[in-house]
Design a protein around this motif. Structure first.
Motif, PDB file in Angstrom:
ATOM      1  N   GLU A 163       1.972  21.770  23.967  1.00 49.61           N
ATOM      2  CA  GLU A 163       2.776  21.744  25.194  1.00 49.61           C
ATOM      3  C   GLU A 163       4.233  21.431  24.882  1.00 49.61           C
ATOM      4  O   GLU A 163       5.150  22.032  25.445  1.00 49.61           O
ATOM      5  N   SER A 164       4.448  20.495  23.938  1.00 54.47           N
ATOM      6  CA  SER A 164       5.808  20.144  23.545  1.00 54.47           C
ATOM      7  C   SER A 164       6.525  21.326  22.906  1.00 54.47           C
ATOM      8  O   SER A 164       7.729  21.512  23.091  1.00 54.47           O
ATOM      9  N   ASP A 165       5.774  22.148  22.149  1.00 55.20           N
ATOM     10  CA  ASP A 165       6.363  23.316  21.481  1.00 55.20           C
ATOM     11  C   ASP A 165       6.369  24.548  22.377  1.00 55.20           C
ATOM     12  O   ASP A 165       6.690  25.652  21.922  1.00 55.20           O
ATOM     13  N   ASP A 166       5.995  24.379  23.651  1.00 58.43           N
ATOM     14  CA  ASP A 166       6.084  25.445  24.660  1.00 58.43           C
ATOM     15  C   ASP A 166       5.073  26.563  24.421  1.00 58.43           C
ATOM     16  O   ASP A 166       5.318  27.708  24.795  1.00 58.43           O
ATOM     17  N   TYR A 167       3.938  26.236  23.820  1.00 57.57           N
ATOM     18  CA  TYR A 167       2.899  27.232  23.575  1.00 57.57           C
ATOM     19  C   TYR A 167       1.829  27.245  24.660  1.00 57.57           C
ATOM     20  O   TYR A 167       1.026  28.180  24.723  1.00 57.57           O
ATOM     21  N   VAL A 168       1.771  26.213  25.474  1.00 59.37           N
ATOM     22  CA  VAL A 168       0.746  26.164  26.518  1.00 59.37           C
ATOM     23  C   VAL A 168       1.330  25.560  27.795  1.00 59.37           C
ATOM     24  O   VAL A 168       2.343  24.860  27.768  1.00 59.37           O
ATOM     25  N   ASP A 169       0.654  25.858  28.891  1.00 61.86           N
ATOM     26  CA  ASP A 169       0.894  25.198  30.171  1.00 61.86           C
ATOM     27  C   ASP A 169      -0.365  24.439  30.537  1.00 61.86           C
ATOM     28  O   ASP A 169      -1.483  24.981  30.443  1.00 61.86           O
ATOM     29  N   ARG A 170      -0.205  23.196  30.941  1.00 64.60           N
ATOM     30  CA  ARG A 170      -1.350  22.397  31.381  1.00 64.60           C
ATOM     31  C   ARG A 170      -1.378  22.435  32.909  1.00 64.60           C
ATOM     32  O   ARG A 170      -0.418  22.012  33.562  1.00 64.60           O
ATOM     33  N   ILE A 171      -2.449  22.933  33.477  1.00 63.68           N
ATOM     34  CA  ILE A 171      -2.593  23.033  34.926  1.00 63.68           C
ATOM     35  C   ILE A 171      -3.671  22.064  35.368  1.00 63.68           C
ATOM     36  O   ILE A 171      -4.828  22.157  34.930  1.00 63.68           O
ATOM     37  N   LYS A 172      -3.295  21.137  36.232  1.00 64.12           N
ATOM     38  CA  LYS A 172      -4.201  20.066  36.638  1.00 64.12           C
ATOM     39  C   LYS A 172      -5.473  20.634  37.261  1.00 64.12           C
ATOM     40  O   LYS A 172      -5.425  21.549  38.089  1.00 64.12           O
ATOM     41  N   ASN A 173      -6.587  20.084  36.839  1.00 62.63           N
ATOM     42  CA  ASN A 173      -7.923  20.451  37.329  1.00 62.63           C
ATOM     43  C   ASN A 173      -8.356  21.866  36.931  1.00 62.63           C
ATOM     44  O   ASN A 173      -9.405  22.336  37.367  1.00 62.63           O
ATOM     45  N   ARG A 174      -7.553  22.555  36.109  1.00 56.52           N
ATOM     46  CA  ARG A 174      -7.925  23.910  35.682  1.00 56.52           C
ATOM     47  C   ARG A 174      -8.022  24.032  34.164  1.00 56.52           C
ATOM     48  O   ARG A 174      -8.889  24.729  33.659  1.00 56.52           O
ATOM     49  N   GLY A 175      -7.124  23.377  33.438  1.00 56.65           N
ATOM     50  CA  GLY A 175      -7.203  23.450  31.993  1.00 56.65           C
ATOM     51  C   GLY A 175      -5.864  23.726  31.349  1.00 56.65           C
ATOM     52  O   GLY A 175      -4.801  23.584  31.964  1.00 56.65           O
ATOM     53  N   VAL A 176      -5.915  24.157  30.084  1.00 57.93           N
ATOM     54  CA  VAL A 176      -4.724  24.418  29.277  1.00 57.93           C
ATOM     55  C   VAL A 176      -4.684  25.919  28.996  1.00 57.93           C
ATOM     56  O   VAL A 176      -5.658  26.490  28.491  1.00 57.93           O
ATOM     57  N   PHE A 177      -3.547  26.546  29.300  1.00 59.93           N
ATOM     58  CA  PHE A 177      -3.436  27.998  29.225  1.00 59.93           C
ATOM     59  C   PHE A 177      -2.328  28.404  28.248  1.00 59.93           C
ATOM     60  O   PHE A 177      -1.245  27.809  28.229  1.00 59.93           O
ATOM     61  N   ALA A 178      -2.600  29.442  27.461  1.00 64.09           N
ATOM     62  CA  ALA A 178      -1.638  29.924  26.471  1.00 64.09           C
ATOM     63  C   ALA A 178      -0.450  30.583  27.155  1.00 64.09           C
ATOM     64  O   ALA A 178      -0.576  31.196  28.216  1.00 64.09           O
ATOM     65  N   LYS A 179       0.717  30.450  26.535  1.00 59.94           N
ATOM     66  CA  LYS A 179       1.920  31.100  27.046  1.00 59.94           C
ATOM     67  C   LYS A 179       2.761  31.568  25.870  1.00 59.94           C
ATOM     68  O   LYS A 179       2.548  31.168  24.724  1.00 59.94           O
ATOM     69  N   GLN A 180       3.717  32.421  26.171  1.00 58.24           N
ATOM     70  CA  GLN A 180       4.653  32.885  25.156  1.00 58.24           C
ATOM     71  C   GLN A 180       5.776  31.874  25.056  1.00 58.24           C
ATOM     72  O   GLN A 180       6.497  31.646  26.033  1.00 58.24           O
ATOM     73  N   PRO A 181       5.955  31.214  23.913  1.00 53.88           N
ATOM     74  CA  PRO A 181       7.001  30.192  23.822  1.00 53.88           C
ATOM     75  C   PRO A 181       8.381  30.790  23.979  1.00 53.88           C
ATOM     76  O   PRO A 181       8.660  31.889  23.504  1.00 53.88           O
ATOM     77  N   THR A 182       9.241  30.070  24.698  1.00 56.10           N
ATOM     78  CA  THR A 182      10.630  30.491  24.821  1.00 56.10           C
ATOM     79  C   THR A 182      11.360  30.140  23.536  1.00 56.10           C
ATOM     80  O   THR A 182      11.038  29.154  22.866  1.00 56.10           O
ATOM     81  N   GLU A 183      12.345  30.934  23.181  1.00 54.30           N
ATOM     82  CA  GLU A 183      13.077  30.699  21.933  1.00 54.30           C
ATOM     83  C   GLU A 183      13.926  29.440  22.049  1.00 54.30           C
ATOM     84  O   GLU A 183      14.655  29.249  23.020  1.00 54.30           O
ATOM     85  N   GLN A 184      13.808  28.583  21.054  1.00 50.70           N
ATOM     86  CA  GLN A 184      14.637  27.388  20.994  1.00 50.70           C
ATOM     87  C   GLN A 184      15.860  27.680  20.139  1.00 50.70           C
ATOM     88  O   GLN A 184      15.774  28.342  19.114  1.00 50.70           O
ATOM     89  N   THR A 185      16.982  27.196  20.564  1.00 48.75           N
ATOM     90  CA  THR A 185      18.220  27.455  19.839  1.00 48.75           C
ATOM     91  C   THR A 185      18.830  26.194  19.262  1.00 48.75           C
ATOM     92  O   THR A 185      19.855  26.254  18.609  1.00 48.75           O
ATOM     93  N   GLY A 186      18.221  25.057  19.513  1.00 49.28           N
ATOM     94  CA  GLY A 186      18.816  23.803  19.071  1.00 49.28           C
ATOM     95  C   GLY A 186      17.919  23.030  18.134  1.00 49.28           C
ATOM     96  O   GLY A 186      16.902  23.513  17.650  1.00 49.28           O
ATOM     97  N   TRP A 187      18.309  21.813  17.880  1.00 53.73           N
ATOM     98  CA  TRP A 187      17.566  20.887  17.034  1.00 53.73           C
ATOM     99  C   TRP A 187      16.829  19.927  17.952  1.00 53.73           C
ATOM    100  O   TRP A 187      17.443  19.152  18.671  1.00 53.73           O
ATOM    101  N   VAL A 188      15.487  19.990  17.960  1.00 53.36           N
ATOM    102  CA  VAL A 188      14.686  19.128  18.821  1.00 53.36           C
ATOM    103  C   VAL A 188      14.568  17.771  18.138  1.00 53.36           C
ATOM    104  O   VAL A 188      13.813  17.608  17.181  1.00 53.36           O
ATOM    105  N   ILE A 189      15.333  16.790  18.618  1.00 45.04           N
ATOM    106  CA  ILE A 189      15.478  15.541  17.872  1.00 45.04           C
ATOM    107  C   ILE A 189      14.393  14.521  18.177  1.00 45.04           C
ATOM    108  O   ILE A 189      14.356  13.475  17.536  1.00 45.04           O
ATOM    109  N   GLN A 190      13.488  14.795  19.146  1.00 42.96           N
ATOM    110  CA  GLN A 190      12.485  13.776  19.426  1.00 42.96           C
ATOM    111  C   GLN A 190      11.203  13.980  18.639  1.00 42.96           C
ATOM    112  O   GLN A 190      10.287  13.184  18.724  1.00 42.96           O
ATOM    113  N   ASN A 191      11.119  15.068  17.843  1.00 39.88           N
ATOM    114  CA  ASN A 191       9.933  15.209  17.015  1.00 39.88           C
ATOM    115  C   ASN A 191      10.206  14.663  15.610  1.00 39.88           C
ATOM    116  O   ASN A 191      11.293  14.198  15.309  1.00 39.88           O
TER     117      ASN A 191
END
Length: 248
Positions: free
Chosen positions: A58-86
């Motif tokens: 979810e942090s890497d934008d590969y899935v969407d978590r939908i409450k009471n339904r589950g975790v669904f795959a998605k196409q990650p959006t392109e990141q252009t910066g430095w993700v400093i919290q990982n």
């Protein structure tokens, strides 16, 4: 499927397996991922580990978590910066999430007397000898970051023997992880500063031009503080990114 002897955490290995399946289309965009129970059984992992893998996806934008339904795959959006919290360093982050050429120039590497603020941050006595690594990072041949890594004396033999890191062809963060100093936590502070003359010259900007200054102190699971870095970032070249995740 999970390498029990690898230093890479189990949740991270699982997350990478699922990313590969999404990238290859084996798990289609919009498709519900296998349940926690199924993944636990298939990979021999605990439910907590599977949930941590889902959070990483979810942090890497590969899935969407939908409450009471589950975790669904998605196409990650392109990141252009430095993700400093990982826990990744700039090089791994750029190579994983961006399609941009990264070049590292090692400007200085050697044993020095650590500055007082570094000794304090790394829980070392004043005037301790440690290692300093100074590098310039370029994206698509444009200067982007000027950084200094300070390490305590225990790491001097490891760093001085790492010729690929000292030549700028390998990752310092990966070296730390493979040597038993995987980041378990870090404190990172970001400030706006005017670029000093030395750093402005390396970043190809005018002295005093605004840059983002990041200072980070990292520790491992044994609570050993093993790295302090200072980085001056041209945010017009590589912005800093922070992802916000909700925790149910």
């Amino acid at each position: 499927m999970i390498d029990r002897h690898s230093p890479i955490p189990f949740y991270q290995q699982l997350a990478e397996r699922l990313k590969e399946q999404i990238d290859r289309g084996e798990i289609g965009v919009g498709t519900r991922l296998p349940s926690e129970n199924r993944l636990c059984q298939e990979y021999g992992l605990s439910r907590a580990t599977v949930r941590q893998a889902f959070r990483a996806l979810e942090s890497d934008d590969y899935v969407d978590r939908i409450k009471n339904r589950g975790v669904f795959a998605k196409q990650p959006t392109e990141q252009t910066g430095w993700v400093i919290q990982n826990t990744q360093g700039f090089l791994e982050n750029a190579l994983t999430h961006q399609n941009r050429a990264v070049t590292t120039r090692v400007l200085e590497a050697g044993i020095v007397t650590l500055p007082d603020f570094v000794c304090d941050a790394l829980s070392q006595p004043r005037y301790t000898q440690g290692h300093r690594l100074v590098r310039l990072r370029l994206l698509d041949d444009t200067p982007a970051l000027y950084s200094k890594n300070f390490s305590p004396p225990a790491l001097i033999p490891i760093i001085t023997a790492a010729h690929d890191v000292l030549s700028g062809t390998a990752s310092f963060s990966s070296l730390m992880s493979s040597s038993g100093y995987r980041v378990a936590g870090a404190r990172r502070v970001v400030r706006a500063r005017g670029a000093p003359a030395e750093i402005a010259a390396q970043l190809d900007i005018v002295e005093g031009a605004p840059v983002l200054y990041v200072q980070s102190t990292s520790w491992n699971k044994r609570q050993e503080r093993f790295d302090l870095y200072e980085t001056w970032v041209r945010s017009d070249v590589v912005p800093l990114e922070v992802n916000v995740d909700s925790i149910d």
